[in-house]
Design a protein around this motif. Structure first.
Motif, PDB file in Angstrom:
ATOM      1  N   THR A   1     -44.398 -27.327  16.510  1.00 50.50           N
ATOM      2  CA  THR A   1     -44.399 -28.039  17.787  1.00 50.50           C
ATOM      3  C   THR A   1     -42.981 -28.183  18.326  1.00 50.50           C
ATOM      4  O   THR A   1     -42.719 -27.924  19.508  1.00 50.50           O
ATOM      5  CB  THR A   1     -45.034 -29.434  17.627  1.00 50.50           C
ATOM      6  OG1 THR A   1     -46.386 -29.283  17.183  1.00 50.50           O
ATOM      7  CG2 THR A   1     -45.026 -30.192  18.949  1.00 50.50           C
ATOM      8  N   LEU A   2     -42.051 -28.577  17.467  1.00 47.95           N
ATOM      9  CA  LEU A   2     -40.664 -28.737  17.904  1.00 47.95           C
ATOM     10  C   LEU A   2     -40.059 -27.401  18.313  1.00 47.95           C
ATOM     11  O   LEU A   2     -39.311 -27.319  19.291  1.00 47.95           O
ATOM     12  CB  LEU A   2     -39.838 -29.384  16.790  1.00 47.95           C
ATOM     13  CG  LEU A   2     -40.145 -30.860  16.541  1.00 47.95           C
ATOM     14  CD1 LEU A   2     -39.424 -31.352  15.296  1.00 47.95           C
ATOM     15  CD2 LEU A   2     -39.770 -31.704  17.747  1.00 47.95           C
TER      16      LEU A   2
ATOM     17  N   TYR B   1     -38.926 -30.964  28.248  1.00 46.77           N
ATOM     18  CA  TYR B   1     -39.168 -30.378  26.930  1.00 46.77           C
ATOM     19  C   TYR B   1     -38.110 -30.816  25.921  1.00 46.77           C
ATOM     20  O   TYR B   1     -38.430 -31.135  24.771  1.00 46.77           O
ATOM     21  CB  TYR B   1     -39.216 -28.853  27.027  1.00 46.77           C
ATOM     22  CG  TYR B   1     -40.485 -28.326  27.651  1.00 46.77           C
ATOM     23  CD1 TYR B   1     -41.731 -28.689  27.154  1.00 46.77           C
ATOM     24  CD2 TYR B   1     -40.438 -27.459  28.735  1.00 46.77           C
ATOM     25  CE1 TYR B   1     -42.902 -28.208  27.725  1.00 46.77           C
ATOM     26  CE2 TYR B   1     -41.606 -26.971  29.314  1.00 46.77           C
ATOM     27  CZ  TYR B   1     -42.835 -27.351  28.806  1.00 46.77           C
ATOM     28  OH  TYR B   1     -43.988 -26.876  29.371  1.00 46.77           O
ATOM     29  N   LEU B   2     -36.855 -30.841  26.338  1.00 48.46           N
ATOM     30  CA  LEU B   2     -35.802 -31.273  25.416  1.00 48.46           C
ATOM     31  C   LEU B   2     -35.968 -32.740  25.033  1.00 48.46           C
ATOM     32  O   LEU B   2     -35.856 -33.101  23.854  1.00 48.46           O
ATOM     33  CB  LEU B   2     -34.423 -31.050  26.033  1.00 48.46           C
ATOM     34  CG  LEU B   2     -33.935 -29.606  26.145  1.00 48.46           C
ATOM     35  CD1 LEU B   2     -32.527 -29.577  26.728  1.00 48.46           C
ATOM     36  CD2 LEU B   2     -33.955 -28.890  24.800  1.00 48.46           C
TER      37      LEU B   2
ATOM     38  N   LEU C   1     -36.453 -36.053  11.643  1.00 51.88           N
ATOM     39  CA  LEU C   1     -36.027 -34.674  11.378  1.00 51.88           C
ATOM     40  C   LEU C   1     -34.645 -34.494  12.002  1.00 51.88           C
ATOM     41  O   LEU C   1     -34.501 -34.104  13.161  1.00 51.88           O
ATOM     42  CB  LEU C   1     -37.042 -33.689  11.958  1.00 51.88           C
ATOM     43  CG  LEU C   1     -38.445 -33.785  11.344  1.00 51.88           C
ATOM     44  CD1 LEU C   1     -39.422 -32.894  12.090  1.00 51.88           C
ATOM     45  CD2 LEU C   1     -38.414 -33.411   9.866  1.00 51.88           C
ATOM     46  N   GLU C   2     -33.629 -34.784  11.215  1.00 53.07           N
ATOM     47  CA  GLU C   2     -32.289 -34.947  11.770  1.00 53.07           C
ATOM     48  C   GLU C   2     -31.707 -33.663  12.352  1.00 53.07           C
ATOM     49  O   GLU C   2     -30.991 -33.702  13.350  1.00 53.07           O
ATOM     50  CB  GLU C   2     -31.351 -35.507  10.697  1.00 53.07           C
ATOM     51  CG  GLU C   2     -31.633 -36.960  10.366  1.00 53.07           C
ATOM     52  CD  GLU C   2     -30.538 -37.555   9.511  1.00 53.07           C
ATOM     53  OE1 GLU C   2     -30.335 -37.057   8.389  1.00 53.07           O
ATOM     54  OE2 GLU C   2     -29.876 -38.501   9.977  1.00 53.07           O
ATOM     55  N   GLU C   3     -31.979 -32.525  11.722  1.00 52.66           N
ATOM     56  CA  GLU C   3     -31.404 -31.291  12.259  1.00 52.66           C
ATOM     57  C   GLU C   3     -31.959 -30.998  13.646  1.00 52.66           C
ATOM     58  O   GLU C   3     -31.235 -30.568  14.545  1.00 52.66           O
ATOM     59  CB  GLU C   3     -31.672 -30.117  11.317  1.00 52.66           C
ATOM     60  CG  GLU C   3     -30.925 -28.854  11.746  1.00 52.66           C
ATOM     61  CD  GLU C   3     -31.079 -27.730  10.747  1.00 52.66           C
ATOM     62  OE1 GLU C   3     -30.404 -26.710  10.931  1.00 52.66           O
ATOM     63  OE2 GLU C   3     -31.873 -27.870   9.799  1.00 52.66           O
ATOM     64  N   TRP C   4     -33.249 -31.259  13.821  1.00 54.27           N
ATOM     65  CA  TRP C   4     -33.832 -31.081  15.150  1.00 54.27           C
ATOM     66  C   TRP C   4     -33.277 -32.113  16.127  1.00 54.27           C
ATOM     67  O   TRP C   4     -33.025 -31.803  17.295  1.00 54.27           O
ATOM     68  CB  TRP C   4     -35.356 -31.184  15.080  1.00 54.27           C
ATOM     69  CG  TRP C   4     -36.062 -29.891  14.843  1.00 54.27           C
ATOM     70  CD1 TRP C   4     -36.856 -29.560  13.785  1.00 54.27           C
ATOM     71  CD2 TRP C   4     -36.049 -28.745  15.702  1.00 54.27           C
ATOM     72  NE1 TRP C   4     -37.331 -28.282  13.931  1.00 54.27           N
ATOM     73  CE2 TRP C   4     -36.853 -27.757  15.100  1.00 54.27           C
ATOM     74  CE3 TRP C   4     -35.428 -28.456  16.915  1.00 54.27           C
ATOM     75  CZ2 TRP C   4     -37.061 -26.504  15.666  1.00 54.27           C
ATOM     76  CZ3 TRP C   4     -35.626 -27.201  17.485  1.00 54.27           C
ATOM     77  CH2 TRP C   4     -36.433 -26.247  16.864  1.00 54.27           C
ATOM     78  N   VAL C   5     -33.097 -33.344  15.674  1.00 54.40           N
ATOM     79  CA  VAL C   5     -32.508 -34.370  16.544  1.00 54.40           C
ATOM     80  C   VAL C   5     -31.150 -33.893  17.050  1.00 54.40           C
ATOM     81  O   VAL C   5     -30.857 -33.945  18.252  1.00 54.40           O
ATOM     82  CB  VAL C   5     -32.352 -35.716  15.796  1.00 54.40           C
ATOM     83  CG1 VAL C   5     -31.540 -36.703  16.644  1.00 54.40           C
ATOM     84  CG2 VAL C   5     -33.718 -36.316  15.474  1.00 54.40           C
ATOM     85  N   ALA C   6     -30.316 -33.406  16.134  1.00 48.11           N
ATOM     86  CA  ALA C   6     -28.985 -32.941  16.516  1.00 48.11           C
ATOM     87  C   ALA C   6     -29.059 -31.757  17.469  1.00 48.11           C
ATOM     88  O   ALA C   6     -28.269 -31.654  18.416  1.00 48.11           O
ATOM     89  CB  ALA C   6     -28.194 -32.564  15.264  1.00 48.11           C
ATOM     90  N   THR C   7     -30.007 -30.858  17.228  1.00 50.26           N
ATOM     91  CA  THR C   7     -30.155 -29.678  18.086  1.00 50.26           C
ATOM     92  C   THR C   7     -30.493 -30.081  19.520  1.00 50.26           C
ATOM     93  O   THR C   7     -29.876 -29.607  20.477  1.00 50.26           O
ATOM     94  CB  THR C   7     -31.259 -28.756  17.533  1.00 50.26           C
ATOM     95  OG1 THR C   7     -30.870 -28.293  16.242  1.00 50.26           O
ATOM     96  CG2 THR C   7     -31.484 -27.559  18.452  1.00 50.26           C
TER      97      THR C   7
ATOM     98  N   GLU D   1     -37.581 -36.946  21.116  1.00 46.39           N
ATOM     99  CA  GLU D   1     -38.298 -38.162  20.718  1.00 46.39           C
ATOM    100  C   GLU D   1     -39.198 -37.907  19.510  1.00 46.39           C
ATOM    101  O   GLU D   1     -39.298 -38.745  18.609  1.00 46.39           O
ATOM    102  CB  GLU D   1     -39.119 -38.695  21.901  1.00 46.39           C
ATOM    103  CG  GLU D   1     -38.267 -39.269  23.020  1.00 46.39           C
ATOM    104  CD  GLU D   1     -37.252 -40.291  22.522  1.00 46.39           C
ATOM    105  OE1 GLU D   1     -37.667 -41.232  21.803  1.00 46.39           O
ATOM    106  OE2 GLU D   1     -36.057 -40.143  22.824  1.00 46.39           O
ATOM    107  N   ILE D   2     -39.853 -36.744  19.486  1.00 42.45           N
ATOM    108  CA  ILE D   2     -40.701 -36.411  18.331  1.00 42.45           C
ATOM    109  C   ILE D   2     -39.845 -36.258  17.080  1.00 42.45           C
ATOM    110  O   ILE D   2     -40.185 -36.765  16.008  1.00 42.45           O
ATOM    111  CB  ILE D   2     -41.499 -35.118  18.602  1.00 42.45           C
ATOM    112  CG1 ILE D   2     -42.510 -35.344  19.726  1.00 42.45           C
ATOM    113  CG2 ILE D   2     -42.219 -34.652  17.340  1.00 42.45           C
ATOM    114  CD1 ILE D   2     -43.170 -34.070  20.225  1.00 42.45           C
ATOM    115  N   ALA D   3     -38.730 -35.549  17.216  1.00 43.30           N
ATOM    116  CA  ALA D   3     -37.839 -35.342  16.069  1.00 43.30           C
ATOM    117  C   ALA D   3     -37.322 -36.676  15.536  1.00 43.30           C
ATOM    118  O   ALA D   3     -37.236 -36.884  14.318  1.00 43.30           O
ATOM    119  CB  ALA D   3     -36.676 -34.438  16.468  1.00 43.30           C
ATOM    120  N   LYS D   4     -36.992 -37.593  16.445  1.00 44.38           N
ATOM    121  CA  LYS D   4     -36.530 -38.919  16.015  1.00 44.38           C
ATOM    122  C   LYS D   4     -37.637 -39.670  15.280  1.00 44.38           C
ATOM    123  O   LYS D   4     -37.395 -40.294  14.241  1.00 44.38           O
ATOM    124  CB  LYS D   4     -36.080 -39.737  17.231  1.00 44.38           C
ATOM    125  CG  LYS D   4     -34.717 -39.357  17.787  1.00 44.38           C
ATOM    126  CD  LYS D   4     -34.375 -40.252  18.975  1.00 44.38           C
ATOM    127  CE  LYS D   4     -32.987 -39.971  19.514  1.00 44.38           C
ATOM    128  NZ  LYS D   4     -32.676 -40.831  20.694  1.00 44.38           N
TER     129      LYS D   4
END
Length: 314
Positions: A168-169, A191-192, A204-210, A197-200
């Motif tokens: 999904t991410l 989308y970003l 899922l920190e790597e996705w949050v940072a991305t 918000e989903i990553a947070k």
């Protein structure tokens, strides 16, 4: 934007993992079950700065093999042959093309598969969903964003029902790239931000940072420096904690450039130098040569400007 901006936005992204390796086609029977937590990031080749990438993952790769990155036109005999084949046979053929990144050739076959599945009386919903997923990605790669974006909406809705968080991410990320290339800023930000918000929520920190980095670069491009600084600083904090050094360098570059645009030269130099020092680490130096050269160029320009100012004020 300056020529330096465009250079980092385009050439350094030509072969990033985000470009084409979203799906493990070697092990894909038109399914997406083999994805690991961070398959979406190849940090040896990716520094996350995918904004405004004129030659990035979702454009017409006119400078590369057109069979791979531009829509292929099959002749009537070839099309008749495809139409005479069963869905399973076509899926095997298209997966072979996708595995070898022949997206331009794969798209017309995927479209035939989609039409066959839609008109079939059998329950082939899974195959249809996976075909749309492949089409969404492939349309984006060959630059047909008007077709990619509606499919991403369907794909994301389907993935959210499946509760497949990593797919999904990745879909949110790819949809954002297509929206950006289609100049649909509202969708790009949606989308970003949704992905962030989903990553947070899932930590899922790597996705949050991305997502933070991508948003930071967007606000940088739009001269919204306060918001950009907060986003880039957050990305640097997380990437540093995760030891994602190549990604940190990219975020340092934009944060330093932001300070430079604000005429905060001392802070700009300090931040560029942090990125430069990191880029010389033996473990990554070979993977970030281009980024290092850009940072060195910015530092050289700053030093020359300061020297000229001293001479003018002498």
């Amino acid at each position: 934007m300056t020529s330096q901006d465009k250079s980092l936005n385009s050439d350094s992204k030509k072969h990033s993992h985000h470009d084409h390796d979203h799906h493990d086609h070697k092990n894909c029977g038109h399914h997406h079950d083999d994805h690991h937590e961070h398959d979406h990031h190849d940090h040896e080749n990716c520094t996350h700065d995918h904004h405004n990438h004129e030659h990035g993952p979702h454009c017409n790769h006119e400078h590369e093999n057109p069979e791979k990155y531009q829509r292929h036109t099959y002749n009537s005999e070839e099309l008749a042959n495809f139409n005479s084949q069963g869905v399973e046979t076509l899926i095997l053929s298209v997966n072979d093309l996708l595995e070898n990144e022949y997206y331009g050739k794969a798209v017309p076959i995927l479209e035939i598969i989609s039409l066959k599945l839609i008109s079939s009386s059998a329950d082939l919903a899974v195959h249809l969903f996976e075909t749309k997923h492949h089409l969404a990605l492939s349309y984006g790669i060959i630059g047909e964003h008007d077709k990619s974006l509606p499919l991403w909406k369907e794909v994301i809705a389907g993935l959210e029902k499946q509760d497949d968080i990593h797919e999904t991410l990745e879909a949110y990320y790819n949809a954002a790239l297509s929206a950006e290339q289609a100049k649909e800023e509202k969708d790009f930000l949606m989308y970003l931000n949704n992905g962030l918000e989903i990553a947070k929520s899932k930590e899922l920190e790597e996705w949050v940072a991305t997502f933070e980095h991508e948003l930071g670069v967007h606000y940088f491009d739009n001269n919204e420096f306060k918001t950009s600084e907060a986003k880039l600083t957050k990305a640097i904090e997380i990437f540093t904690k995760l030891n994602e050094d190549e990604s940190v360098i990219s975020s340092y570059y934009y944060l330093a450039y932001l300070y430079e645009k604000q005429n905060n030269i001392s802070k700009a130099k300090e931040t560029y130098e942090k990125g430069l020092k990191l880029s010389k680490e033996e473990s990554i130096r070979d993977f970030v040569e281009y980024e290092r050269s850009l940072i060195e160029e910015r530092l050289s320009n700053l030093q020359n400007s300061q020297l000229q100012n001293k001479l003018l004020n002498f």
